[in-house]
Write a protein that holds these residues in place. Structure first.
Motif, PDB file in Angstrom:
ATOM      1  N   MET A   1     -11.223  -6.388  10.056  1.00 49.48           N
ATOM      2  CA  MET A   1      -9.681  -6.175  10.605  1.00 49.48           C
ATOM      3  C   MET A   1      -9.952  -5.279  11.933  1.00 49.48           C
ATOM      4  SD  MET A   1      -6.400  -4.393   9.084  1.00 49.48           S
ATOM      5  CE  MET A   1      -7.342  -2.841   8.540  1.00 49.48           C
ATOM      6  N   SER A   2      -9.389  -5.867  13.017  1.00 48.48           N
ATOM      7  CA  SER A   2      -9.388  -5.030  14.395  1.00 48.48           C
ATOM      8  C   SER A   2      -8.722  -3.701  14.341  1.00 48.48           C
ATOM      9  CB  SER A   2      -8.889  -5.936  15.452  1.00 48.48           C
ATOM     10  OG  SER A   2      -7.622  -6.117  15.317  1.00 48.48           O
ATOM     11  N   THR A   3      -9.207  -2.935  15.233  1.00 43.80           N
ATOM     12  CA  THR A   3      -8.562  -1.766  15.248  1.00 43.80           C
ATOM     13  C   THR A   3      -7.132  -1.723  15.573  1.00 43.80           C
ATOM     14  OG1 THR A   3     -10.604  -0.601  15.964  1.00 43.80           O
ATOM     15  CG2 THR A   3      -8.692   0.586  16.468  1.00 43.80           C
ATOM     16  N   ARG A   4      -6.700  -2.817  16.501  1.00 41.09           N
ATOM     17  CA  ARG A   4      -5.321  -2.894  17.002  1.00 41.09           C
ATOM     18  C   ARG A   4      -4.403  -2.985  15.732  1.00 41.09           C
ATOM     19  NH1 ARG A   4      -2.795  -7.495  18.208  1.00 41.09           N
ATOM     20  NH2 ARG A   4      -4.269  -8.757  18.219  1.00 41.09           N
ATOM     21  N   ASN A   5      -4.815  -3.953  14.855  1.00 39.29           N
ATOM     22  CA  ASN A   5      -4.210  -4.359  13.650  1.00 39.29           C
ATOM     23  C   ASN A   5      -4.162  -3.679  12.320  1.00 39.29           C
ATOM     24  OD1 ASN A   5      -3.513  -6.629  14.961  1.00 39.29           O
ATOM     25  ND2 ASN A   5      -5.021  -7.920  14.295  1.00 39.29           N
ATOM     26  N   ARG A   6      -5.036  -2.656  12.310  1.00 31.82           N
ATOM     27  CA  ARG A   6      -5.003  -1.462  11.044  1.00 31.82           C
ATOM     28  C   ARG A   6      -3.950  -0.627  10.947  1.00 31.82           C
ATOM     29  NH1 ARG A   6      -9.728   2.876  12.421  1.00 31.82           N
ATOM     30  NH2 ARG A   6      -8.764   4.192  13.651  1.00 31.82           N
ATOM     31  N   THR A   7      -3.378  -0.356   9.921  1.00 35.79           N
ATOM     32  CA  THR A   7      -2.641   0.674   9.456  1.00 35.79           C
ATOM     33  C   THR A   7      -3.146   2.150   9.983  1.00 35.79           C
ATOM     34  OG1 THR A   7      -1.873  -0.657   7.719  1.00 35.79           O
ATOM     35  CG2 THR A   7      -1.163   1.634   7.698  1.00 35.79           C
ATOM     36  N   PRO A   8      -2.481   2.927  10.469  1.00 41.08           N
ATOM     37  CA  PRO A   8      -2.807   4.169  11.295  1.00 41.08           C
ATOM     38  C   PRO A   8      -3.175   5.090   9.616  1.00 41.08           C
ATOM     39  CG  PRO A   8      -0.801   3.657  12.202  1.00 41.08           C
ATOM     40  CD  PRO A   8      -0.917   2.549  11.196  1.00 41.08           C
ATOM     41  N   PRO A   9      -4.253   5.925   9.597  1.00 38.17           N
ATOM     42  CA  PRO A   9      -4.613   6.504   8.615  1.00 38.17           C
ATOM     43  C   PRO A   9      -3.737   7.521   7.773  1.00 38.17           C
ATOM     44  CG  PRO A   9      -6.274   6.582   9.954  1.00 38.17           C
ATOM     45  CD  PRO A   9      -5.245   5.935  10.722  1.00 38.17           C
ATOM     46  N   LEU A  10      -2.967   8.013   8.469  1.00 37.13           N
ATOM     47  CA  LEU A  10      -1.781   9.034   8.157  1.00 37.13           C
ATOM     48  C   LEU A  10      -0.846   8.255   7.534  1.00 37.13           C
ATOM     49  CD1 LEU A  10      -1.352  11.643  11.196  1.00 37.13           C
ATOM     50  CD2 LEU A  10      -2.295  12.151   8.894  1.00 37.13           C
ATOM     51  N   LEU A  11      -0.637   7.175   7.442  1.00 32.13           N
ATOM     52  CA  LEU A  11       0.440   6.536   7.021  1.00 32.13           C
ATOM     53  C   LEU A  11      -0.025   5.427   5.934  1.00 32.13           C
ATOM     54  CD1 LEU A  11       2.795   5.687  10.033  1.00 32.13           C
ATOM     55  CD2 LEU A  11       2.990   7.523   8.462  1.00 32.13           C
ATOM     56  N   GLU A  12      -1.336   5.266   5.699  1.00 30.74           N
ATOM     57  CA  GLU A  12      -1.832   4.476   4.668  1.00 30.74           C
ATOM     58  C   GLU A  12      -1.338   4.564   3.422  1.00 30.74           C
ATOM     59  OE1 GLU A  12      -6.010   4.214   4.540  1.00 30.74           O
ATOM     60  OE2 GLU A  12      -6.003   2.915   6.613  1.00 30.74           O
ATOM     61  N   PRO A  13      -1.339   5.898   2.773  1.00 28.57           N
ATOM     62  CA  PRO A  13      -0.534   6.019   1.385  1.00 28.57           C
ATOM     63  C   PRO A  13       0.887   5.942   1.306  1.00 28.57           C
ATOM     64  CG  PRO A  13      -1.763   7.910   2.272  1.00 28.57           C
ATOM     65  CD  PRO A  13      -1.648   7.171   3.549  1.00 28.57           C
ATOM     66  N   TYR A  14       1.630   5.629   2.315  1.00 28.66           N
ATOM     67  CA  TYR A  14       2.894   5.652   2.199  1.00 28.66           C
ATOM     68  C   TYR A  14       3.377   4.303   2.483  1.00 28.66           C
ATOM     69  CZ  TYR A  14       2.741  10.551   3.061  1.00 28.66           C
ATOM     70  OH  TYR A  14       2.198  11.730   3.298  1.00 28.66           O
ATOM     71  N   LEU A  15       2.671   3.368   3.118  1.00 27.94           N
ATOM     72  CA  LEU A  15       2.712   1.912   3.379  1.00 27.94           C
ATOM     73  C   LEU A  15       2.235   1.064   2.543  1.00 27.94           C
ATOM     74  CD1 LEU A  15       2.389   1.772   7.287  1.00 27.94           C
ATOM     75  CD2 LEU A  15       4.625   2.065   6.005  1.00 27.94           C
ATOM     76  N   ARG A  16       1.596   1.414   1.403  1.00 32.00           N
ATOM     77  CA  ARG A  16       1.158   0.598   0.319  1.00 32.00           C
ATOM     78  C   ARG A  16       2.511   0.292  -0.407  1.00 32.00           C
ATOM     79  NH1 ARG A  16      -3.130   4.809  -1.035  1.00 32.00           N
ATOM     80  NH2 ARG A  16      -4.765   4.453   0.325  1.00 32.00           N
ATOM     81  N   LEU A  17       2.478  -0.860  -1.353  1.00 33.84           N
ATOM     82  CA  LEU A  17       3.584  -1.250  -2.011  1.00 33.84           C
ATOM     83  C   LEU A  17       3.857  -0.146  -3.156  1.00 33.84           C
ATOM     84  CD1 LEU A  17       2.740  -4.839  -3.259  1.00 33.84           C
ATOM     85  CD2 LEU A  17       4.314  -3.949  -1.299  1.00 33.84           C
ATOM     86  N   PRO A  18       5.196   0.418  -3.058  1.00 35.61           N
ATOM     87  CA  PRO A  18       5.810   1.214  -3.921  1.00 35.61           C
ATOM     88  C   PRO A  18       5.535   1.071  -5.412  1.00 35.61           C
ATOM     89  CG  PRO A  18       7.284   0.596  -2.474  1.00 35.61           C
ATOM     90  CD  PRO A  18       6.483  -0.445  -2.258  1.00 35.61           C
ATOM     91  N   SER A  19       5.457   1.823  -6.278  1.00 34.59           N
ATOM     92  CA  SER A  19       5.323   1.838  -7.719  1.00 34.59           C
ATOM     93  C   SER A  19       6.223   0.951  -8.051  1.00 34.59           C
ATOM     94  CB  SER A  19       4.952   3.275  -8.243  1.00 34.59           C
ATOM     95  OG  SER A  19       6.342   3.885  -8.208  1.00 34.59           O
TER      96      SER A  19
END
Length: 364
Positions: A1-19
């Protein structure tokens, strides 16, 4: 995955599918749209993570219902911002798009309006033909000649009748057929703005998808459902909330996208000098209700000091009313540490997004 399309590290825990059975709330304003958050959420839904224990946990279908944006917008945004092909995912029954924009208020077209009325003959054209009466079959050559008018140019036989046979009525149907060909296979259209009709259409879409894939999880994304408040003669926040609760009972998880502009939420604050309209009161009440039943709330807003060249706005991550301490402790053990934060973000021209805390360098 390119850097342009990746999820910002600070938001990775929040942009996963909710429980399971939880809801994620995304809010934005006119100058700070949360659509780039949705595309990153879609990428995390289709990309296996390190915490995924089995392939079945990542087997998910996403149903996106949008009342303000069409299919072409989401397809281009997903490819540009997250590097995913929604058309290919739709063929695999992993993505279903419900269009609540293009067919909700159809415009009636009249064929008679497009057909030009025949032009009335000019006075000079009325005097040109000399009719033969039954009593005199031979044309009368006596008398004064009629005044001469413009004589139409002569052409080869058969050329004149071919002009009015241009297939003009078929031209408006060509863009419509091209538009239908660009729609994905799994596309449903909302054709009625009533809450009952909306629930019937969406519940049928969910049941049809579950009939094909009984073991697959379904994540429902609702983009701007508050439009249904504007189409109602008596907007009711409780009725719209009941619709969402009924839909949530049919799927695994839900993401809600709402507008939080000041005119929409001003009714939630007591102001004796301003009497809110029923629509303003219903919109503010609905947003507050959804914040109380959501697990996390991600809010976007512009900079308080105005626009900047390297900052697009501010993102604030806060716990919702459905946040549970016990569940959060279990997720932190798995390495999904989540905490409230406020950071800056910058949306680049190529679709990439950088998120960084205040006082730090802008990193992806």
């Amino acid at each position: 995955m390119s850097t342009r399309n990746r999820t910002p590290p600070l938001l990775e825990p929040y942009l996963r599918l909710p429980s399971e059975a939880s809801q994620l709330l995304l809010t934005g304003v006119l100058d700070s749209s949360p659509q780039w958050l949705v595309t990153r959420l879609l990428r995390s839904a289709y990309t296996p993570s390190e915490e995924t224990e089995s392939p079945e946990e990542q087997d998910v279908s996403v149903i996106l219902v949008s009342w303000l944006r069409d299919w072409e917008f989401w397809k281009s945004e997903a490819r540009r911002g997250a590097g995913i092909d929604l058309a290919r995912l739709a063929q695999q029954d992993k993505f279903v798009f419900v269009d609540g924009l293009t067919h909700l208020f159809p415009v009636a077209t009249s064929n008679t309006a497009a057909t030009p009325s025949p032009a009335a003959p000019s006075p000079t054209q009325r005097s040109l033909p000399v009719r033969n009466t039954p009593a005199s079959p031979i044309p009368n050559r006596g008398g004064p000649l009629p005044s001469r008018g413009p004589v139409p140019s002569r052409g080869p036989p058969g050329s004149a009748p071919s002009q009015p046979q241009v297939a003009q009525p078929q031209q408006p149907t060509q863009p419509t057929s091209q538009l239908q060909s660009t729609q994905p296979i799994n596309t449903t259209h909302l054709r009625d703005s009533s809450l009952a009709s909306t629930y019937t259409t969406l519940s049928k879409t969910i049941s049809d998808l579950l009939a094909k894939h009984p073991q697959r999880k379904i994540h429902l994304i609702l983009d701007s459902p508050t439009l249904l408040l504007s189409t109602s003669a008596s907007p009711s926040a409780s009725a719209l909330s009941s619709l969402l609760l009924s839909l949530r009972s049919l799927v695994s998880t839900t993401t809600l996208i709402l507008e939080s502009d000041t005119p929409f939420l001003s009714a939630a604050l007591p102001d004796p000098s301003h009497l809110p309209t029923p629509l303003e009161a219903a919109h503010a009440a609905f947003v507050v209700q959804q914040a109380h039943i959501s697990k996390w709330v991600l809010s976007l807003r512009p900079l308080d000091t105005g626009k900047a060249r390297d900052v697009s706005g501010v993102i604030r991550v806060a716990r919702g009313g459905a946040w549970d301490d016990d569940v959060e402790e279990e997720e932190e053990v798995k390495g999904q540490e989540k905490k409230e934060l406020e950071a800056l973000y910058f949306v680049q021209n190529d679709g990439g997004v950088k998120v960084f805390e205040r006082g730090e360098a802008s990193v992806g």
